[in-house]
Design a protein around this motif. Structure first.
Motif, PDB file in Angstrom:
ATOM      1  N   ALA A   1     -39.762  14.916 -18.504  1.00 36.09           N
ATOM      2  CA  ALA A   1     -39.506  13.599 -19.098  1.00 36.09           C
ATOM      3  C   ALA A   1     -38.983  12.576 -18.088  1.00 36.09           C
ATOM      4  O   ALA A   1     -38.703  11.444 -18.475  1.00 36.09           O
ATOM      5  N   ARG A   2     -38.847  12.960 -16.839  1.00 36.57           N
ATOM      6  CA  ARG A   2     -38.316  12.075 -15.802  1.00 36.57           C
ATOM      7  C   ARG A   2     -36.932  11.531 -16.200  1.00 36.57           C
ATOM      8  O   ARG A   2     -36.640  10.340 -16.089  1.00 36.57           O
ATOM      9  N   VAL A   3     -36.101  12.442 -16.679  1.00 34.17           N
ATOM     10  CA  VAL A   3     -34.770  12.058 -17.142  1.00 34.17           C
ATOM     11  C   VAL A   3     -33.985  11.351 -16.043  1.00 34.17           C
ATOM     12  O   VAL A   3     -33.391  10.288 -16.273  1.00 34.17           O
ATOM     13  N   ALA A   4     -33.950  11.920 -14.860  1.00 39.58           N
ATOM     14  CA  ALA A   4     -33.167  11.310 -13.781  1.00 39.58           C
ATOM     15  C   ALA A   4     -33.697   9.916 -13.444  1.00 39.58           C
ATOM     16  O   ALA A   4     -32.905   8.988 -13.201  1.00 39.58           O
ATOM     17  N   ASP A   5     -35.007   9.743 -13.419  1.00 38.85           N
ATOM     18  CA  ASP A   5     -35.575   8.421 -13.136  1.00 38.85           C
ATOM     19  C   ASP A   5     -35.181   7.416 -14.213  1.00 38.85           C
ATOM     20  O   ASP A   5     -34.848   6.259 -13.913  1.00 38.85           O
ATOM     21  N   CYS A   6     -35.241   7.848 -15.475  1.00 35.57           N
ATOM     22  CA  CYS A   6     -34.853   6.952 -16.565  1.00 35.57           C
ATOM     23  C   CYS A   6     -33.382   6.561 -16.461  1.00 35.57           C
ATOM     24  O   CYS A   6     -33.027   5.376 -16.599  1.00 35.57           O
ATOM     25  N   LEU A   7     -32.531   7.535 -16.227  1.00 38.57           N
ATOM     26  CA  LEU A   7     -31.099   7.243 -16.144  1.00 38.57           C
ATOM     27  C   LEU A   7     -30.789   6.368 -14.934  1.00 38.57           C
ATOM     28  O   LEU A   7     -29.949   5.458 -15.017  1.00 38.57           O
ATOM     29  N   ARG A   8     -31.469   6.617 -13.825  1.00 40.76           N
ATOM     30  CA  ARG A   8     -31.231   5.784 -12.646  1.00 40.76           C
ATOM     31  C   ARG A   8     -31.625   4.331 -12.924  1.00 40.76           C
ATOM     32  O   ARG A   8     -30.892   3.402 -12.560  1.00 40.76           O
ATOM     33  N   LEU A   9     -32.775   4.132 -13.571  1.00 45.22           N
ATOM     34  CA  LEU A   9     -33.207   2.773 -13.895  1.00 45.22           C
ATOM     35  C   LEU A   9     -32.179   2.075 -14.774  1.00 45.22           C
ATOM     36  O   LEU A   9     -31.845   0.900 -14.552  1.00 45.22           O
TER      37      LEU A   9
END
Length: 299
Positions: free
Chosen positions: A228-236
Protein backbone atom coordinates in the motif's frame (compact mmCIF):
# COMPACT_ATOMS: atom_id res chain seq x y z
CA UNK A 1 13.57 2.67 17.82
CA UNK A 2 16.81 2.21 15.93
CA UNK A 3 18.11 5.53 17.20
CA UNK A 4 15.29 7.72 15.86
CA UNK A 5 13.52 10.05 18.27
CA UNK A 6 9.98 8.79 18.95
CA UNK A 7 7.08 10.17 16.96
CA UNK A 8 4.73 12.24 19.16
CA UNK A 9 2.21 9.85 20.66
CA UNK A 10 -0.22 12.74 20.97
CA UNK A 11 -0.84 12.32 17.24
CA UNK A 12 -1.54 8.59 17.41
CA UNK A 13 -4.88 6.86 17.96
CA UNK A 14 -6.46 3.51 17.28
CA UNK A 15 -9.85 2.14 16.32
CA UNK A 16 -10.48 0.39 19.60
CA UNK A 17 -12.50 -2.60 18.48
CA UNK A 18 -9.64 -3.66 16.21
CA UNK A 19 -7.90 -4.60 19.47
CA UNK A 20 -10.76 -5.99 21.54
CA UNK A 21 -14.51 -6.43 21.66
CA UNK A 22 -14.78 -5.09 25.21
CA UNK A 23 -14.04 -1.51 26.19
CA UNK A 24 -11.65 -2.73 28.88
CA UNK A 25 -9.64 -4.57 26.23
CA UNK A 26 -9.64 -1.56 23.93
CA UNK A 27 -8.39 0.73 26.67
CA UNK A 28 -5.80 -1.82 27.74
CA UNK A 29 -4.34 -2.00 24.24
CA UNK A 30 -4.04 1.77 23.98
CA UNK A 31 -2.53 1.81 27.45
CA UNK A 32 0.12 -0.67 26.39
CA UNK A 33 0.99 1.57 23.47
CA UNK A 34 0.96 4.69 25.63
CA UNK A 35 -1.38 6.46 23.19
CA UNK A 36 -3.84 9.03 24.43
CA UNK A 37 -6.71 8.78 21.96
CA UNK A 38 -9.32 6.32 20.79
CA UNK A 39 -11.41 6.10 17.64
CA UNK A 40 -14.68 4.54 18.71
CA UNK A 41 -16.69 2.20 16.49
CA UNK A 42 -18.25 -0.57 18.60
CA UNK A 43 -18.28 -1.68 22.22
CA UNK A 44 -19.13 -5.31 23.01
CA UNK A 45 -20.16 -5.68 19.39
CA UNK A 46 -22.66 -2.80 19.49
CA UNK A 47 -22.25 0.28 17.30
CA UNK A 48 -21.79 3.49 19.28
CA UNK A 49 -25.15 4.83 18.11
CA UNK A 50 -26.93 1.65 19.24
CA UNK A 51 -25.69 1.68 22.84
CA UNK A 52 -28.50 2.47 25.25
CA UNK A 53 -28.17 5.73 27.15
CA UNK A 54 -26.97 4.18 30.40
CA UNK A 55 -24.36 2.02 28.68
CA UNK A 56 -23.10 4.97 26.70
CA UNK A 57 -22.76 7.12 29.84
CA UNK A 58 -20.72 4.34 31.44
CA UNK A 59 -18.53 4.09 28.32
CA UNK A 60 -17.92 7.85 28.27
CA UNK A 61 -17.04 7.85 31.97
CA UNK A 62 -14.70 4.89 31.56
CA UNK A 63 -12.86 6.56 28.67
CA UNK A 64 -12.57 9.83 30.57
CA UNK A 65 -11.32 8.07 33.71
CA UNK A 66 -8.66 6.32 31.62
CA UNK A 67 -7.37 9.75 30.54
CA UNK A 68 -8.14 9.17 26.88
CA UNK A 69 -9.68 11.42 24.26
CA UNK A 70 -11.91 10.33 21.40
CA UNK A 71 -10.83 11.64 18.00
CA UNK A 72 -13.59 10.22 15.83
CA UNK A 73 -16.78 8.15 15.90
CA UNK A 74 -16.83 5.62 13.06
CA UNK A 75 -20.45 5.51 11.90
CA UNK A 76 -22.28 3.15 9.54
CA UNK A 77 -23.62 6.05 7.47
CA UNK A 78 -23.31 5.21 3.77
CA UNK A 79 -21.11 2.19 4.47
CA UNK A 80 -20.90 -1.22 2.79
CA UNK A 81 -24.06 -2.40 4.60
CA UNK A 82 -26.21 0.63 3.63
CA UNK A 83 -26.67 1.01 -0.12
CA UNK A 84 -28.04 4.17 -1.70
CA UNK A 85 -31.50 2.57 -1.80
CA UNK A 86 -31.58 2.00 1.98
CA UNK A 87 -33.80 4.30 4.08
CA UNK A 88 -32.10 7.67 4.48
CA UNK A 89 -33.94 8.10 7.77
CA UNK A 90 -31.59 5.52 9.31
CA UNK A 91 -28.58 7.70 8.50
CA UNK A 92 -30.19 10.88 9.76
CA UNK A 93 -31.18 9.18 13.02
CA UNK A 94 -27.68 7.78 13.50
CA UNK A 95 -26.12 11.19 12.90
CA UNK A 96 -28.47 12.82 15.40
CA UNK A 97 -27.53 10.25 18.03
CA UNK A 98 -23.83 10.59 17.28
CA UNK A 99 -24.06 14.38 17.51
CA UNK A 100 -25.21 14.03 21.10
CA UNK A 101 -22.52 11.47 21.81
CA UNK A 102 -19.80 13.56 20.21
CA UNK A 103 -20.74 16.39 22.56
CA UNK A 104 -20.45 14.07 25.55
CA UNK A 105 -17.08 12.76 24.35
CA UNK A 106 -15.68 16.17 23.33
CA UNK A 107 -15.24 14.89 19.77
CA UNK A 108 -16.13 16.58 16.48
CA UNK A 109 -15.39 14.03 13.75
CA UNK A 110 -17.82 11.40 12.39
CA UNK A 111 -16.67 8.92 9.73
CA UNK A 112 -19.03 8.28 6.81
CA UNK A 113 -18.95 6.66 3.36
CA UNK A 114 -20.91 7.38 0.17
CA UNK A 115 -23.25 4.43 -0.39
CA UNK A 116 -22.94 1.30 -2.58
CA UNK A 117 -24.95 1.68 -5.79
CA UNK A 118 -27.43 -1.25 -5.52
CA UNK A 119 -27.88 -1.43 -9.27
CA UNK A 120 -28.51 2.24 -10.07
CA UNK A 121 -26.99 3.90 -13.11
CA UNK A 122 -23.89 5.93 -12.36
CA UNK A 123 -25.54 9.34 -12.90
CA UNK A 124 -28.45 8.48 -10.60
CA UNK A 125 -26.12 6.93 -8.04
CA UNK A 126 -23.94 10.05 -8.09
CA UNK A 127 -26.87 12.43 -7.75
CA UNK A 128 -28.39 10.53 -4.87
CA UNK A 129 -25.08 10.10 -3.02
CA UNK A 130 -24.16 13.78 -3.35
CA UNK A 131 -27.63 14.83 -2.25
CA UNK A 132 -27.56 12.61 0.82
CA UNK A 133 -24.07 13.62 1.89
CA UNK A 134 -25.01 17.26 1.38
CA UNK A 135 -28.02 16.96 3.65
CA UNK A 136 -25.96 15.11 6.23
CA UNK A 137 -23.29 17.82 6.08
CA UNK A 138 -25.91 20.53 6.65
CA UNK A 139 -27.09 18.71 9.75
CA UNK A 140 -23.53 18.11 10.93
CA UNK A 141 -22.65 21.77 10.52
CA UNK A 142 -25.61 22.78 12.66
CA UNK A 143 -24.34 20.41 15.36
CA UNK A 144 -20.76 21.70 15.18
CA UNK A 145 -19.47 18.45 13.68
CA UNK A 146 -17.32 17.55 10.68
CA UNK A 147 -18.11 14.52 8.54
CA UNK A 148 -15.11 12.58 7.26
CA UNK A 149 -15.71 10.71 4.00
CA UNK A 150 -13.50 7.63 3.80
CA UNK A 151 -11.92 6.26 0.62
CA UNK A 152 -13.77 2.96 0.98
CA UNK A 153 -17.34 1.91 0.11
CA UNK A 154 -19.59 4.03 -2.02
CA UNK A 155 -19.78 6.28 -5.04
CA UNK A 156 -16.75 8.40 -4.12
CA UNK A 157 -14.87 5.62 -2.35
CA UNK A 158 -12.23 4.62 -4.88
CA UNK A 159 -11.78 7.54 -7.29
CA UNK A 160 -10.08 10.84 -6.56
CA UNK A 161 -12.19 12.71 -9.13
CA UNK A 162 -15.37 11.63 -7.38
CA UNK A 163 -13.99 12.52 -3.95
CA UNK A 164 -13.16 15.98 -5.22
CA UNK A 165 -16.55 16.31 -6.91
CA UNK A 166 -18.29 15.28 -3.68
CA UNK A 167 -16.42 17.89 -1.66
CA UNK A 168 -16.95 20.57 -4.32
CA UNK A 169 -20.66 19.98 -4.91
CA UNK A 170 -21.54 19.57 -1.23
CA UNK A 171 -19.56 22.75 -0.60
CA UNK A 172 -19.71 22.56 3.18
CA UNK A 173 -17.02 23.17 5.81
CA UNK A 174 -18.60 20.22 7.62
CA UNK A 175 -17.33 17.74 4.99
CA UNK A 176 -13.68 16.70 4.78
CA UNK A 177 -11.90 13.54 3.67
CA UNK A 178 -10.57 10.60 5.63
CA UNK A 179 -7.69 8.87 3.86
CA UNK A 180 -7.00 5.20 4.62
CA UNK A 181 -3.56 4.10 3.43
CA UNK A 182 -4.55 0.46 2.89
CA UNK A 183 -7.94 0.64 1.21
CA UNK A 184 -6.56 0.81 -2.30
CA UNK A 185 -5.28 -2.77 -2.17
CA UNK A 186 -8.64 -4.51 -1.58
CA UNK A 187 -10.57 -1.98 -3.66
CA UNK A 188 -8.21 -2.16 -6.63
CA UNK A 189 -6.73 1.33 -6.93
CA UNK A 190 -3.38 2.98 -6.24
CA UNK A 191 -3.78 4.81 -2.94
CA UNK A 192 -0.69 7.01 -3.12
CA UNK A 193 -1.77 8.60 -6.40
CA UNK A 194 -5.22 9.17 -4.94
CA UNK A 195 -3.74 10.85 -1.89
CA UNK A 196 -1.67 13.19 -4.06
CA UNK A 197 -4.86 14.45 -5.72
CA UNK A 198 -7.06 14.86 -2.63
CA UNK A 199 -4.42 15.87 -0.08
CA UNK A 200 -5.65 19.42 0.67
CA UNK A 201 -9.00 18.02 1.80
CA UNK A 202 -7.66 15.28 4.11
CA UNK A 203 -8.42 15.88 7.79
CA UNK A 204 -7.95 12.39 9.27
CA UNK A 205 -5.89 9.31 8.41
CA UNK A 206 -6.33 5.58 8.97
CA UNK A 207 -3.28 3.37 8.71
CA UNK A 208 -3.34 -0.19 7.44
CA UNK A 209 -1.36 -2.23 4.91
CA UNK A 210 -2.14 -5.21 2.71
CA UNK A 211 -1.06 -7.41 -0.18
CA UNK A 212 -3.20 -8.90 -2.96
CA UNK A 213 -2.43 -12.36 -4.33
CA UNK A 214 -2.84 -13.16 -8.06
CA UNK A 215 -6.17 -14.85 -7.25
CA UNK A 216 -7.44 -11.62 -5.70
CA UNK A 217 -7.13 -12.74 -2.09
CA UNK A 218 -6.17 -9.86 0.20
CA UNK A 219 -3.99 -10.36 3.26
CA UNK A 220 -3.46 -7.57 5.77
CA UNK A 221 0.02 -6.97 7.12
CA UNK A 222 1.91 -4.85 9.60
CA UNK A 223 2.30 -1.25 8.38
CA UNK A 224 5.13 -1.17 5.86
CA UNK A 225 5.10 -4.90 5.02
CA UNK A 226 2.44 -4.73 2.30
CA UNK A 227 1.95 -3.08 -1.07
CA UNK A 228 0.00 0.00 0.00
CA UNK A 229 3.05 2.30 0.01
CA UNK A 230 2.29 3.21 3.62
CA UNK A 231 5.63 4.92 4.22
CA UNK A 232 5.28 6.99 1.03
CA UNK A 233 1.78 8.07 2.01
CA UNK A 234 2.82 9.02 5.53
CA UNK A 235 5.87 10.88 4.28
CA UNK A 236 3.74 12.90 1.85
CA UNK A 237 1.34 13.82 4.64
CA UNK A 238 4.17 14.86 6.96
CA UNK A 239 6.03 16.83 4.28
CA UNK A 240 2.95 18.84 3.44
CA UNK A 241 2.12 19.69 7.04
CA UNK A 242 -0.82 17.40 7.73
CA UNK A 243 -1.73 18.37 11.32
CA UNK A 244 -4.13 15.58 12.24
CA UNK A 245 -4.16 12.18 13.85
CA UNK A 246 -2.83 8.90 12.48
CA UNK A 247 -5.39 6.30 13.56
CA UNK A 248 -4.44 2.63 13.45
CA UNK A 249 -6.90 0.21 11.80
CA UNK A 250 -4.70 -2.80 11.04
CA UNK A 251 -7.44 -5.32 10.10
CA UNK A 252 -5.19 -8.10 11.37
CA UNK A 253 -7.87 -9.76 13.49
CA UNK A 254 -11.00 -7.68 12.85
CA UNK A 255 -12.69 -7.08 9.48
CA UNK A 256 -16.43 -6.50 10.00
CA UNK A 257 -17.19 -6.27 6.27
CA UNK A 258 -15.72 -9.77 5.81
CA UNK A 259 -17.59 -11.34 8.70
CA UNK A 260 -14.70 -11.04 11.15
CA UNK A 261 -16.20 -8.99 14.00
CA UNK A 262 -14.38 -7.65 17.01
CA UNK A 263 -13.46 -10.31 19.55
CA UNK A 264 -11.26 -10.27 22.58
CA UNK A 265 -7.83 -11.67 21.85
CA UNK A 266 -6.92 -9.24 19.07
CA UNK A 267 -4.94 -7.03 21.43
CA UNK A 268 -1.49 -8.53 20.74
CA UNK A 269 -1.48 -8.06 16.94
CA UNK A 270 -3.01 -4.60 17.36
CA UNK A 271 -0.22 -3.57 19.73
CA UNK A 272 2.39 -5.08 17.41
CA UNK A 273 0.97 -3.05 14.52
CA UNK A 274 1.01 0.06 16.71
CA UNK A 275 4.65 -0.40 17.55
CA UNK A 276 5.45 -0.84 13.87
CA UNK A 277 3.55 2.34 13.02
CA UNK A 278 5.56 4.22 15.62
CA UNK A 279 8.81 3.00 14.05
CA UNK A 280 7.71 3.93 10.53
CA UNK A 281 6.71 7.42 11.64
CA UNK A 282 9.90 7.87 13.66
CA UNK A 283 11.96 7.20 10.53
CA UNK A 284 9.89 9.73 8.62
CA UNK A 285 9.89 12.42 11.31
CA UNK A 286 12.83 14.34 9.79
CA UNK A 287 10.63 15.08 6.76
CA UNK A 288 7.78 16.53 8.80
CA UNK A 289 6.89 20.20 8.64
CA UNK A 290 6.08 21.76 12.02
CA UNK A 291 2.37 21.69 12.76
CA UNK A 292 -0.01 23.22 15.25
CA UNK A 293 -1.92 21.26 17.88
CA UNK A 294 -3.43 18.20 16.15
CA UNK A 295 -6.99 18.47 14.90
CA UNK A 296 -9.71 15.92 15.56
CA UNK A 297 -10.79 16.39 19.15
CA UNK A 298 -11.78 19.33 21.29
CA UNK A 299 -9.80 18.20 24.29
Amino acid sequence: MCGEPPFPRSRLAGIGDEAARSLDGQLAALGRLGWGALELRTVDGEAVADLDAGTFRAVATRIRDAGLGVVCLASRIGNWARPITAPFADDLAELDTLAERCAALDCRYVRIMSYPDDGLTEPEWAARAIDRVGRLADRAEQAGLTLLHENCAGWAGDRADRMLRLVREVGSPALRLLFDTGNGVPHGYEAFGTLEKVLPHVAHVHVKDAVRAPDGTVTYTLPGDGRARVADCLRLLLETGYPGTFSLEPHLAVRPHEGMPARDGAEAPFVEAGRRLERVLARLAPYARPVAVPEGARR
